[in-house]
Motif scaffolding. Structure first.
Motif, PDB file in Angstrom:
ATOM      1  N   MET A   1       0.836  -1.189   0.000  1.00  0.00           N
ATOM      2  CA  MET A   1       0.000   0.000   0.000  1.00  0.00           C
ATOM      3  C   MET A   1       0.877   1.247   0.000  1.00  0.00           C
ATOM      4  SD  MET A   1      -3.023  -1.047   2.714  1.00  0.00           S
ATOM      5  CE  MET A   1      -1.889  -1.431   4.061  1.00  0.00           C
ATOM      6  N   LYS A   2       0.325   2.334  -0.542  1.00  0.00           N
ATOM      7  CA  LYS A   2       1.026   3.616  -0.568  1.00  0.00           C
ATOM      8  C   LYS A   2       0.152   4.667   0.120  1.00  0.00           C
ATOM      9  CE  LYS A   2       1.454   3.694  -5.042  1.00  0.00           C
ATOM     10  NZ  LYS A   2       1.858   4.121  -6.421  1.00  0.00           N
ATOM     11  N   LEU A   3       0.799   5.524   0.902  1.00  0.00           N
ATOM     12  CA  LEU A   3       0.067   6.543   1.645  1.00  0.00           C
ATOM     13  C   LEU A   3       0.582   7.925   1.276  1.00  0.00           C
ATOM     14  CD1 LEU A   3      -1.985   7.157   3.984  1.00  0.00           C
ATOM     15  CD2 LEU A   3       0.002   7.169   5.515  1.00  0.00           C
ATOM     16  N   HIS A   4      -0.315   8.763   0.744  1.00  0.00           N
ATOM     17  CA  HIS A   4       0.017  10.177   0.558  1.00  0.00           C
ATOM     18  C   HIS A   4       0.111  10.790   1.953  1.00  0.00           C
ATOM     19  CE1 HIS A   4      -0.364  10.393  -3.821  1.00  0.00           C
ATOM     20  NE2 HIS A   4      -1.411   9.586  -3.711  1.00  0.00           N
ATOM     21  N   TRP A   5       1.260  11.389   2.256  1.00  0.00           N
ATOM     22  CA  TRP A   5       1.662  11.599   3.651  1.00  0.00           C
ATOM     23  C   TRP A   5       2.371  12.934   3.823  1.00  0.00           C
ATOM     24  CZ3 TRP A   5       6.810  12.111   5.126  1.00  0.00           C
ATOM     25  CH2 TRP A   5       7.124  11.923   6.480  1.00  0.00           C
ATOM     26  N   SER A   6       2.257  13.491   5.006  1.00  0.00           N
ATOM     27  CA  SER A   6       3.057  14.641   5.422  1.00  0.00           C
ATOM     28  C   SER A   6       3.305  14.509   6.914  1.00  0.00           C
ATOM     29  CB  SER A   6       2.335  15.958   5.130  1.00  0.00           C
ATOM     30  OG  SER A   6       2.961  17.033   5.832  1.00  0.00           O
ATOM     31  N   PRO A   7       4.517  14.835   7.384  1.00  0.00           N
ATOM     32  CA  PRO A   7       4.790  14.742   8.826  1.00  0.00           C
ATOM     33  C   PRO A   7       4.149  15.866   9.624  1.00  0.00           C
ATOM     34  CG  PRO A   7       6.689  15.656   7.700  1.00  0.00           C
ATOM     35  CD  PRO A   7       5.709  15.255   6.624  1.00  0.00           C
ATOM     36  N   ARG A   8       3.464  16.790   8.932  1.00  0.00           N
ATOM     37  CA  ARG A   8       2.834  17.924   9.611  1.00  0.00           C
ATOM     38  C   ARG A   8       1.317  17.790   9.704  1.00  0.00           C
ATOM     39  NH1 ARG A   8       4.817  23.351   6.966  1.00  0.00           N
ATOM     40  NH2 ARG A   8       3.832  22.439   5.132  1.00  0.00           N
TER      41      ARG A   8
ATOM     42  N   ALA B   1      -4.402  13.035  -8.477  1.00  0.00           N
ATOM     43  CA  ALA B   1      -4.498  11.867  -9.352  1.00  0.00           C
ATOM     44  C   ALA B   1      -5.122  10.673  -8.636  1.00  0.00           C
ATOM     45  CB  ALA B   1      -3.110  11.499  -9.872  1.00  0.00           C
ATOM     46  N   ASP B   2      -4.951  10.614  -7.318  1.00  0.00           N
ATOM     47  CA  ASP B   2      -5.508   9.503  -6.546  1.00  0.00           C
ATOM     48  C   ASP B   2      -6.738   9.901  -5.739  1.00  0.00           C
ATOM     49  OD1 ASP B   2      -3.779   7.412  -7.284  1.00  0.00           O
ATOM     50  OD2 ASP B   2      -2.233   8.133  -5.907  1.00  0.00           O
ATOM     51  N   ASN B   3      -6.780  11.141  -5.289  1.00  0.00           N
ATOM     52  CA  ASN B   3      -7.902  11.614  -4.481  1.00  0.00           C
ATOM     53  C   ASN B   3      -8.499  12.848  -5.148  1.00  0.00           C
ATOM     54  OD1 ASN B   3      -9.718  12.560  -2.614  1.00  0.00           O
ATOM     55  ND2 ASN B   3      -8.255  12.783  -0.941  1.00  0.00           N
ATOM     56  N   PRO B   4      -9.694  12.740  -5.714  1.00  0.00           N
ATOM     57  CA  PRO B   4     -10.286  13.889  -6.412  1.00  0.00           C
ATOM     58  C   PRO B   4     -10.537  15.085  -5.507  1.00  0.00           C
ATOM     59  CG  PRO B   4     -11.869  12.086  -6.193  1.00  0.00           C
ATOM     60  CD  PRO B   4     -10.546  11.538  -5.792  1.00  0.00           C
ATOM     61  N   LEU B   5     -10.509  14.878  -4.184  1.00  0.00           N
ATOM     62  CA  LEU B   5     -10.646  15.996  -3.252  1.00  0.00           C
ATOM     63  C   LEU B   5      -9.322  16.719  -3.035  1.00  0.00           C
ATOM     64  CD1 LEU B   5     -12.928  14.290  -0.576  1.00  0.00           C
ATOM     65  CD2 LEU B   5     -13.616  15.973  -2.294  1.00  0.00           C
ATOM     66  N   GLY B   6      -8.226  16.113  -3.487  1.00  0.00           N
ATOM     67  CA  GLY B   6      -6.920  16.744  -3.358  1.00  0.00           C
ATOM     68  C   GLY B   6      -6.409  16.825  -1.937  1.00  0.00           C
ATOM     69  N   LYS B   7      -6.880  15.934  -1.062  1.00  0.00           N
ATOM     70  CA  LYS B   7      -6.513  15.983   0.350  1.00  0.00           C
ATOM     71  C   LYS B   7      -5.652  14.787   0.737  1.00  0.00           C
ATOM     72  CE  LYS B   7     -10.691  18.406   1.990  1.00  0.00           C
ATOM     73  NZ  LYS B   7     -11.820  18.333   2.957  1.00  0.00           N
ATOM     74  N   ILE B   8      -4.928  14.965   1.844  1.00  0.00           N
ATOM     75  CA  ILE B   8      -4.231  13.852   2.475  1.00  0.00           C
ATOM     76  C   ILE B   8      -4.800  13.677   3.881  1.00  0.00           C
ATOM     77  CG2 ILE B   8      -2.126  14.092   1.128  1.00  0.00           C
ATOM     78  CD1 ILE B   8      -0.856  15.572   3.488  1.00  0.00           C
ATOM     79  N   PRO B   9      -4.770  12.428   4.366  1.00  0.00           N
ATOM     80  CA  PRO B   9      -4.178  11.225   3.795  1.00  0.00           C
ATOM     81  C   PRO B   9      -5.047  10.618   2.693  1.00  0.00           C
ATOM     82  CG  PRO B   9      -5.284  10.674   5.838  1.00  0.00           C
ATOM     83  CD  PRO B   9      -5.367  12.168   5.708  1.00  0.00           C
TER      84      PRO B   9
END
Length: 214
Positions: free
Chosen positions: A1-8, A47-55
């Motif tokens: 699995m891959k996670l769109h991620w930020s440490p903040r 490209a993966d989340n049409p809402l443009g949000k993370i995670p």
């Protein structure tokens, strides 16, 4: 699995704490991405989340977005005890985190903040913290689960972006509980890191709590 991620990100942190609690961190590849409501959508995330949000979690068969959905998917075997109380606490904490993020965006507006909105944010945050403080004993007695994870991330965002708010001085029961949670390995391993070092000047002096009336 891959996670769109930020440490903040506090919502990414919810997913990371859940992964650590479940012993599944090694199953996920982290993809560092920056998103913000006042910036153009990040193409890699969009490209993966049409809402443009993370995670956003990319699995072999689908893409999951929203931290609650992702955490529920990861915990679908029920290793972390869930309940209506846990979901209620999660909703309360996530709502508080949403307010903190929206408030900081409001403060960044070139034309200045809309005081009526930020006053409302402050009142709601005080109410959220008051409820959690009043329910600290019940939180402590409840097995660690999704509600606790969400509250930890909400309070972590307070410390990260609103460090001068001195919330612990006004909500001591909740502060004591936060100190207990802070020693968990999953919480220590996911401490927020400001890898862009953009400072907290926007929020300085904006959030204050009045002393409780005896």
């Amino acid at each position: 699995m891959k996670l769109h991620w930020s440490p903040r990100s506090p919502f990414v942190r919810k997913v990371m704490i859940t992964l650590h609690e479940l012993g599944r961190v090694d199953e996920v590849t982290l993809m560092r991405n920056t998103v913000a409501s006042h910036l153009p959508p990040n193409p890699a995330v969009l490209a993966d989340n049409p809402l443009g949000k993370i995670p956003a979690l990319v699995t072999d068969t689908t893409v999951l977005f929203d931290s609650r959905v992702i955490c529920a998917f990861l915990n679908r075997d029920g290793a972390l005890p869930d309940s209506i109380d846990a979901q209620r606490w999660q909703a309360l904490a996530d709502g508080g985190t949403d307010i903190l993020l929206a408030w900081r965006t409001e403060l960044a507006r070139p034309q200045g903040q809309w005081t009526a909105i930020t006053d409302s944010y402050g009142a709601k945050l005080r109410a959220v913290l008051s409820v959690l403080n009043a329910e600290a004993d019940r939180l402590h007695a409840t097995p660690f689960g999704p509600g606790h994870v969400a509250i930890i991330c909400f309070l972590g965002q307070l410390d990260f972006r609103w460090g001068d708010s001195a919330w612990r001085d006004h909500f001591p029961q909740l502060a004591a509980l936060d100190s207990v949670w802070a020693i968990r390995a999953s919480v220590r391993a996911t401490a927020i890191v400001n890898d862009n070092d953009d400072g907290n000047d926007l929020t300085a002096g904006e959030l204050r709590f009045e002393k409780e009336t005896p």
